[in-house]
Design a protein around this motif. Structure first.
Motif, mmCIF file in Angstrom:
data_model
loop_
_atom_site.group_PDB
_atom_site.id
_atom_site.type_symbol
_atom_site.label_atom_id
_atom_site.label_comp_id
_atom_site.label_asym_id
_atom_site.label_seq_id
_atom_site.Cartn_x
_atom_site.Cartn_y
_atom_site.Cartn_z
ATOM 1 N N ALA A 4 0.830 -1.209 0.000
ATOM 2 C CA ALA A 4 0.000 0.000 0.000
ATOM 3 C C ALA A 4 0.862 1.255 0.000
ATOM 4 O O ALA A 4 0.558 2.233 -0.700
ATOM 5 C CB ALA A 4 -0.936 -0.007 1.205
ATOM 6 N N ILE A 5 1.946 1.244 0.773
ATOM 7 C CA ILE A 5 2.842 2.405 0.811
ATOM 8 C C ILE A 5 3.503 2.610 -0.555
ATOM 9 O O ILE A 5 3.577 3.734 -1.062
ATOM 10 C CB ILE A 5 3.910 2.233 1.917
ATOM 11 N N ARG A 6 3.949 1.538 -1.163
ATOM 12 C CA ARG A 6 4.631 1.641 -2.453
ATOM 13 C C ARG A 6 3.730 2.213 -3.538
ATOM 14 O O ARG A 6 4.208 2.880 -4.464
ATOM 15 C CB ARG A 6 5.134 0.266 -2.900
ATOM 16 N N THR A 7 2.446 1.973 -3.444
ATOM 17 C CA THR A 7 1.523 2.384 -4.508
ATOM 18 C C THR A 7 0.707 3.624 -4.158
ATOM 19 O O THR A 7 -0.119 4.055 -4.965
ATOM 20 C CB THR A 7 0.556 1.228 -4.846
ATOM 21 N N THR A 8 0.961 4.217 -2.983
ATOM 22 C CA THR A 8 0.177 5.385 -2.557
ATOM 23 C C THR A 8 1.088 6.582 -2.282
ATOM 24 O O THR A 8 1.699 6.672 -1.215
ATOM 25 C CB THR A 8 -0.638 5.061 -1.283
ATOM 26 N N PRO A 9 1.213 7.500 -3.219
ATOM 27 C CA PRO A 9 2.021 8.699 -2.971
ATOM 28 C C PRO A 9 1.492 9.468 -1.757
ATOM 29 O O PRO A 9 0.282 9.560 -1.526
ATOM 30 C CB PRO A 9 1.840 9.509 -4.259
ATOM 31 N N GLY A 10 2.417 9.999 -0.970
ATOM 32 C CA GLY A 10 2.034 10.762 0.215
ATOM 33 C C GLY A 10 1.695 9.907 1.415
ATOM 34 O O GLY A 10 1.131 10.401 2.397
ATOM 35 N N SER A 11 2.054 8.628 1.350
ATOM 36 C CA SER A 11 1.671 7.708 2.432
ATOM 37 C C SER A 11 2.805 7.456 3.417
ATOM 38 O O SER A 11 3.986 7.682 3.127
ATOM 39 C CB SER A 11 1.212 6.376 1.844
ATOM 40 N N ILE A 12 2.411 6.962 4.596
ATOM 41 C CA ILE A 12 3.356 6.535 5.624
ATOM 42 C C ILE A 12 2.710 5.401 6.412
ATOM 43 O O ILE A 12 1.484 5.380 6.599
ATOM 44 C CB ILE A 12 3.752 7.701 6.565
ATOM 45 N N GLY A 13 3.503 4.443 6.843
ATOM 46 C CA GLY A 13 2.996 3.333 7.628
ATOM 47 C C GLY A 13 4.119 2.654 8.382
ATOM 48 O O GLY A 13 5.301 2.942 8.148
ATOM 49 N N TYR A 14 3.779 1.760 9.278
ATOM 50 C CA TYR A 14 4.775 1.058 10.092
ATOM 51 C C TYR A 14 4.898 -0.388 9.598
ATOM 52 O O TYR A 14 3.915 -1.096 9.460
ATOM 53 C CB TYR A 14 4.403 1.100 11.585
ATOM 54 N N ILE A 15 6.120 -0.782 9.307
ATOM 55 C CA ILE A 15 6.398 -2.139 8.836
ATOM 56 C C ILE A 15 7.735 -2.610 9.395
ATOM 57 O O ILE A 15 8.540 -1.824 9.882
ATOM 58 C CB ILE A 15 6.432 -2.232 7.289
ATOM 59 N N GLU A 16 7.963 -3.901 9.278
ATOM 60 C CA GLU A 16 9.238 -4.485 9.699
ATOM 61 C C GLU A 16 10.345 -4.040 8.746
ATOM 62 O O GLU A 16 10.124 -3.912 7.542
ATOM 63 C CB GLU A 16 9.096 -6.015 9.730
ATOM 64 N N TYR A 17 11.522 -3.795 9.290
ATOM 65 C CA TYR A 17 12.651 -3.254 8.525
ATOM 66 C C TYR A 17 12.952 -4.044 7.255
ATOM 67 O O TYR A 17 13.191 -3.456 6.190
ATOM 68 C CB TYR A 17 13.896 -3.215 9.427
ATOM 69 N N GLY A 18 12.950 -5.387 7.347
ATOM 70 C CA GLY A 18 13.308 -6.207 6.197
ATOM 71 C C GLY A 18 12.395 -5.981 5.013
ATOM 72 O O GLY A 18 12.840 -5.968 3.855
ATOM 73 N N TYR A 19 11.097 -5.806 5.268
ATOM 74 C CA TYR A 19 10.152 -5.554 4.178
ATOM 75 C C TYR A 19 10.500 -4.247 3.468
ATOM 76 O O TYR A 19 10.484 -4.161 2.237
ATOM 77 C CB TYR A 19 8.721 -5.485 4.706
ATOM 78 N N ALA A 20 10.802 -3.201 4.250
ATOM 79 C CA ALA A 20 11.137 -1.905 3.657
ATOM 80 C C ALA A 20 12.452 -1.969 2.889
ATOM 81 O O ALA A 20 12.572 -1.439 1.779
ATOM 82 C CB ALA A 20 11.214 -0.843 4.748
ATOM 83 N N ALA A 21 13.441 -2.644 3.473
ATOM 84 C CA ALA A 21 14.758 -2.705 2.840
ATOM 85 C C ALA A 21 14.707 -3.445 1.512
ATOM 86 O O ALA A 21 15.283 -2.996 0.509
ATOM 87 C CB ALA A 21 15.759 -3.370 3.785
ATOM 88 N N PHE A 22 14.026 -4.587 1.489
ATOM 89 C CA PHE A 22 14.033 -5.399 0.272
ATOM 90 C C PHE A 22 13.035 -4.919 -0.770
ATOM 91 O O PHE A 22 13.163 -5.245 -1.949
ATOM 92 C CB PHE A 22 13.815 -6.869 0.624
#
Length: 344
Positions: free
Chosen positions: A213-231
């Protein structure tokens, strides 16, 4: 000719008998273990189980990333052989399991604030700012609470699209535990919860869903595990810690936060707002849930063998996937606690 045929038949029978005997004595039974729970450690767990199976063809481990809340529920209902949860289990939940429960911290990691803000590759968020975002009080990207920590950055005058978890989540429990520690207002409402009544945000299921959802929504922010964001190469905010320092979510910063943690007897400890200039402020252990009694001797052996692998060889994979390898002291405590898991 008859003698030759008889000898041939005898040799075949002898080989078959020896093969049967060898299989009975030395070939381990095929075992399938099922587990379900936290999405936070799912990439690492699935790698562990795949690698273990490669060297132990007789053991297959199927793990479903359904969220910590569902994992605990399935474990209590005995529809799985083990569970997994970032929120561990409460005393009330443990009391519902007649076979007893052994919680083992298996890895650790950071929860990051991932964002999608074109033109802003680096973003600093103060404690006031990110608590305000998830309280629904900081609603635009150029809000003064954000702007004052980002001098010279062209922040847009556009709405902040908050993404939160839709499912019962241990990641949410850890994140709301941290927010409740740093904000008295958040502690009052919505407070610490696996599935809080958020006053703001679009819901997505699992770390996987929030990341997408974050990747496809400009202007978004959310909380996720580091590995998901890094990869997934999602931008991660640098956030303010207890010492007032802005810290990037690196493995080293997470290790600094966990360095002084001492596990109690039940092996459940929370690091809700760690001390130290170098500490990243939102970190957690994550636990696997096992029964203290297994009726099936083959499953018991498989469980212990899998856990032993995860605590030793498996830890080498942790950093590669963005997780924090367990300190030697925690591994030692886990191995000792593994003895509490027994047969009938």
């Amino acid at each position: 000719m008859k003698i030759r045929n008889v000898l041939t038949a005898f040799v075949i029978l002898l080989v078959c008998f020896q093969g049967y005997a060898l299989g009975a004595d030395e070939s381990p039974a095929h075992v399938r273990l099922t587990g379900a729970g936290a999405s936070f450690p799912a990439p690492l767990y699935n790698k562990w189980f795949k690698d273990f199976h490669a060297h132990h063809q007789n053991v297959q481990v199927d793990y479903q990333s359904v969220g910590s809340g569902s994992g605990v529920k399935n474990f209590i209902n005995k529809t799985v052989d083990f569970g997994a949860s970032d929120a561990a289990m409460t005393k009330e939940e443990i009391a519902q399991v007649a076979a007893g429960v052994q919680l083992l911290p298996m890895t650790a990691g950071s929860i990051v604030l991932a964002y999608n803000l074109p033109g802003v590759p680096e973003l600093k968020l103060s404690r006031e700012a990110y608590a305000g975002i998830f309280l629904g009080k900081v609603t635009k990207w150029n809000d003064p609470a954000i702007a004052k920590s980002n001098p010279g950055v062209n922040l847009p005058d556009s709405p902040i699209n908050v993404i939160v978890r839709a499912d019962s989540s241990g990641t949410t429990n850890v994140f709301t535990r941290h927010l409740s520690t740093i904000s008295a207002e958040f502690a009052k409402s919505p407070g610490i919860n696996n599935m809080p009544n958020w006053s703001v945000g679009t819901r997505s299921k699992g770390n996987e869903g929030v990341t997408a959802a974050i990747r496809t929504t400009p202007g978004s922010i959310g909380y996720i595990e580091y590995g998901y964001a890094a990869f997934q190469k999602v931008s991660m905010a640098t956030i303010e810690n207890k010492a007032g320092k802005f810290v990037k979510p690196t493995p080293e910063a997470a290790q600094a936060a966990l360095a002084a943690v001492e596990l109690p007897a039940d092996l459940v400890a929370w690091v809700s707002d760690p001390d130290g200039d170098a500490s990243y402020p939102v970190v957690t252990f994550t636990w696997m849930l096992f029964y203290k009694k297994y009726d099936d001797a083959n499953k018991l052996k498989a469980v212990k063998d899998v856990v032993e692998y995860c605590l030793t060889e498996g830890q080498r994979s942790s950093a590669l996937l963005g997780y924090i390898p367990l300190p030697a002291s925690v591994v030692a405590r886990d191995k000792a606690a593994l003895e509490n898991i027994q047969g009938k």
